[in-house]
Write a protein that holds these residues in place. Structure first.
Motif, PDB file in Angstrom:
ATOM      1  N   ILE A 149      15.539 -23.109  -8.152  1.00 56.73           N
ATOM      2  CA  ILE A 149      15.226 -21.930  -8.962  1.00 56.73           C
ATOM      3  C   ILE A 149      15.930 -21.985 -10.312  1.00 56.73           C
ATOM      4  CG2 ILE A 149      15.539 -19.421  -9.091  1.00 56.73           C
ATOM      5  CD1 ILE A 149      15.099 -19.349  -6.057  1.00 56.73           C
ATOM      6  N   SER A 150      17.143 -22.541 -10.348  1.00 53.48           N
ATOM      7  CA  SER A 150      17.901 -22.594 -11.604  1.00 53.48           C
ATOM      8  C   SER A 150      17.181 -23.402 -12.674  1.00 53.48           C
ATOM      9  CB  SER A 150      19.286 -23.196 -11.358  1.00 53.48           C
ATOM     10  OG  SER A 150      19.186 -24.541 -10.899  1.00 53.48           O
ATOM     11  N   LEU A 179       7.656 -29.022  -8.430  1.00 51.82           N
ATOM     12  CA  LEU A 179       9.008 -29.497  -8.715  1.00 51.82           C
ATOM     13  C   LEU A 179       9.831 -29.637  -7.441  1.00 51.82           C
ATOM     14  CD1 LEU A 179      11.219 -30.014 -11.005  1.00 51.82           C
ATOM     15  CD2 LEU A 179      11.868 -27.636 -10.598  1.00 51.82           C
ATOM     16  N   THR A 180       9.749 -28.633  -6.566  1.00 45.74           N
ATOM     17  CA  THR A 180      10.512 -28.675  -5.318  1.00 45.74           C
ATOM     18  C   THR A 180      10.056 -29.832  -4.442  1.00 45.74           C
ATOM     19  OG1 THR A 180      10.753 -26.266  -5.396  1.00 45.74           O
ATOM     20  CG2 THR A 180      11.206 -27.339  -3.293  1.00 45.74           C
ATOM     21  N   ARG A 181       8.753 -30.023  -4.337  1.00 51.59           N
ATOM     22  CA  ARG A 181       8.233 -31.130  -3.533  1.00 51.59           C
ATOM     23  C   ARG A 181       8.620 -32.482  -4.123  1.00 51.59           C
ATOM     24  NH1 ARG A 181       2.145 -28.635  -2.531  1.00 51.59           N
ATOM     25  NH2 ARG A 181       2.678 -27.331  -0.732  1.00 51.59           N
ATOM     26  N   GLY A 207       7.808 -22.698   0.444  1.00 51.91           N
ATOM     27  CA  GLY A 207       8.828 -21.797   0.962  1.00 51.91           C
ATOM     28  C   GLY A 207       9.768 -21.298  -0.127  1.00 51.91           C
ATOM     29  N   VAL A 208      10.243 -22.202  -0.970  1.00 53.50           N
ATOM     30  CA  VAL A 208      11.138 -21.815  -2.071  1.00 53.50           C
ATOM     31  C   VAL A 208      10.405 -20.906  -3.049  1.00 53.50           C
ATOM     32  CG1 VAL A 208      12.376 -22.697  -4.084  1.00 53.50           C
ATOM     33  CG2 VAL A 208      12.621 -23.834  -1.874  1.00 53.50           C
ATOM     34  N   ARG A 209       9.188 -21.293  -3.413  1.00 57.58           N
ATOM     35  CA  ARG A 209       8.417 -20.500  -4.387  1.00 57.58           C
ATOM     36  C   ARG A 209       8.149 -19.091  -3.884  1.00 57.58           C
ATOM     37  NH1 ARG A 209       2.631 -22.299  -4.110  1.00 57.58           N
ATOM     38  NH2 ARG A 209       2.838 -20.980  -2.268  1.00 57.58           N
TER      39      ARG A 209
END
Length: 615
Positions: free
Chosen positions: A32-33, A116-118, A151-153
């Protein structure tokens, strides 16, 4: 504007630091940062959206108050500024704020942050050790990488759009009621306390149930992918019914976990509905009583009822969002088991690229036992291979031959001793440079589900088309490549080979692998039963190619067939992780030791040829 927002986050940016941390909050913040300014903007716009939503019931109350207190003929003359303000908020401000909120959420954060997370999760996972992948399902690991992004999103966005929204809406609504009469705010204050208590009691249960359900779902995915990957084995052994039972049991466990999760969801929803019904009844009754007593105007009644109804509607929405948040938290926690692990096989801080000057290899009292010191697979083994020397490793299955090669490639670190290439400890050079200096051909060749061209060029991506075709000819793969055609109609070098190369025969896969190694042209060559999958005619045809390939290289061959061993300079016999014999074939036969026993027990193949050679 949308295009501007879509480019604020690079979806394939290089990961910051050494990888995702193990703590839950730290794991979320790691991703997230990288979009913190967009989240800050979304926070500000979210406050504005909550205040605008609060303004609608306020306008209703003001409208009722104006209509009941202003003569009809004077209505527009005296109240037009108020009406203009209301229209401006409803027609301009509210749509604009909601548009900006949706634009930041959907275009600036949702897609880019998910990717980005993936990407960064994959970037970290693919650098894990070989053992990491051998100890888990490939499908399960891939599922964790893919589901972590969503999940993060969803957790971040749902928190911003729901929890913060109702917080600011509730504060504004309470303030409006307090401005009318402090008694009108009491039911909402009591409701807030009970609502928070309900969330505090139920959310941990929702989180635990969601995490368990997510784990069961990933387990099913891993088992299904395992069956599909090994479908030939399933069919060859006629075990379809057993696979059905295996997957059925896993799916029943998953179903049980999901039902347990939904039972908690249902209980939470019922309790929330009862709480909301009590709030509406209390506020409505109190507002009427206060109006009857003359403490508030009819406009206040017209305002507090829509405020309460909107708050109730939002509480249900927020409850659903919170359930979604903790479902996603459970998914992320489960995914972290694969993603947020430190990489065990890292380059040393001062690691340098391997500089191969001759290709000499030294095993210096190497001991290794996969963590079991009482039962080492390799036991204080010392072996020196001169630059350009061709050494064959011989021994029973499980003697430690392949383990020795894996240690040299630094798929594992030695527990004692050292392995050096041209005097450089393999632990003190970069892994990429080490493996670039070594070509490996194994018996169980696995190809990428890409084109023939892509698979061969994996050895050297910058090779020309002429070099590609020359390598295929040298490996005698040019005889079948032109006739290949895949399901999409691609032919020849463009034909795709299927998962792990299943559309090709074993011999065809092996020849593609040899072509790949020929193209790589590394100074050190490892052959692990390199021609075992080839028929005798094809094997004989590529012997000259293998001879050319080994020319000028240091060769370490694990083999049992004369076609490979007869051109070795030296044979080393390993048993129980130790070298028990070494020398030429004739010398080892004359010693009548383990090598002679292995040779005598073989029937046909290279041992029969060796017998003739010995005689």
């Amino acid at each position: 504007m949308l295009r501007y927002l879509e480019t604020r986050v690079d979806p394939v940016a290089a990961p910051p630091g050494e990888g995702p941390p193990a703590g839950l909050i730290a794991f979320f913040w790691y991703f997230i940062s990288q979009a913190k300014w967009l989240f800050a903007a979304l926070f500000v716009v979210g406050i504005a959206a909550a205040l605008v939503e609060t303004a609608i019931p306020y306008f209703i109350g003001r409208l009722v108050a104006i209509l009941t207190s202003t003569p009809r003929e004077e209505l527009f003359a005296t109240a037009w500024p108020t009406f203009a303000t209301m229209l401006g908020v409803v027609l301009v401000a509210r749509p604009a704020i909601l548009f900006v909120q949706r634009a930041i959420s959907n275009h600036g954060i949702s897609g880019p942050l998910n990717t980005l997370t993936r990407w960064q999760s994959h970037h970290h996972v693919i650098r894990q050790s070989l053992g990491f992948f051998q100890n888990d399902f490939a499908g399960r690991i891939a599922n964790h990488v893919m589901q972590a992004g969503g999940g993060v999103r969803e957790t971040a966005l749902a928190t911003m759009r729901s929890v913060l929204h109702i917080l600011f809406y509730g504060v504004a609504a309470t303030g409006l009621m307090l401005a009318q009469d402090w008694r009108l705010a009491l039911p909402i204050l009591v409701w807030v306390v009970l609502y928070v208590t309900l969330l505090t009691a139920m959310v941990p249960k929702l989180r635990d149930r969601s995490r368990e359900a997510s784990a069961k779902r990933s387990a099913v995915t891993g088992k299904v992918v395992d069956g599909y990957t090994n479908i030939q084995t399933v069919k060859l052994f006629a075990r379809t019914a057993d696979e059905d039972r295996y997957i059925r049991d896993a799916m029943l466990e998953m179903n049980t976990a999901f039902l347990a999760q939904h039972r908690v969801n249902t209980l939470f929803t019922v309790l929330l509905n009862l709480l909301n019904a009590a709030l509406l009844a209390a506020v409505g009754t109190l507002a009427v009583v206060q109006w009857q007593a003359g403490r508030v105007e009819i406009g206040a009644v017209a305002m507090v009822l829509p405020l309460t109804i909107q708050l109730i509607s939002m509480s249900g929405w927020v409850a659903a969002e919170i359930q979604g948040i903790f479902e996603n938290v459970g998914v992320v926690q489960e995914s972290m088991g694969s993603i947020a692990r430190p990489i065990t096989m890292r380059d040393a801080p001062q690691a340098r690229p391997l500089a191969v000057t001759g290709g000499g290899i030294t095993f210096d009292r190497v001991t290794f036992g996969y963590g079991r010191k009482d039962r080492p697979v390799i036991d204080a083994l010392s072996l020196t291979i001169r630059p350009g020397e061709k050494v064959g490793l011989v021994g029973r299955s499980g003697a430690g031959k392949s383990t020795l090669v894996n240690l040299m490639l630094r798929f594992h670190d030695v527990e004692e001793g050292a392995i050096r290439i041209d005097g450089q400890d393999v632990r003190e050079v970069t892994q990429e440079s080490l493996r670039q200096a070594v070509s490996v051909v194994t018996q169980d060749t696995s190809l990428l589900h890409r084109s023939i061209r892509d698979n061969i060029l994996y050895g050297r991506p910058d090779a020309s088309e002429a070099e590609l075709e020359a390598a295929a000819r040298q490996a005698h793969a040019d005889s079948f490549i032109p006739g290949l055609r895949d399901i999409a109609g691609r032919t020849g070098y463009d034909a795709h080979v299927g998962e792990r190369g299943v559309k090709l025969s074993g011999g065809q896969r092996q020849r593609i692998a040899i072509a790949r190694v020929i193209l790589k042209d590394a100074p050190i060559l490892v052959l692990d039963e390199a021609t075992a999958a080839l028929d005798s005619e094809v094997e004989a045809a590529i012997q000259e190619s293998l001879g050319d390939l080994m020319e000028g290289k240091t060769v370490l061959a694990i083999a049992h067939r004369l076609s490979t061993l007869k051109i070795m300079d030296r044979l080393v016999v390993i048993d129980g992780g130790r070298i028990v014999e070494e020398g030429s074939h004739d010398a080892l036969i004359a010693r009548r030791g383990l090598y002679a026993q292995l040779w005598a027990r073989q029937s046909g193949g290279f041992l029969a040829d060796l017998t003739e050679a010995a005689e």
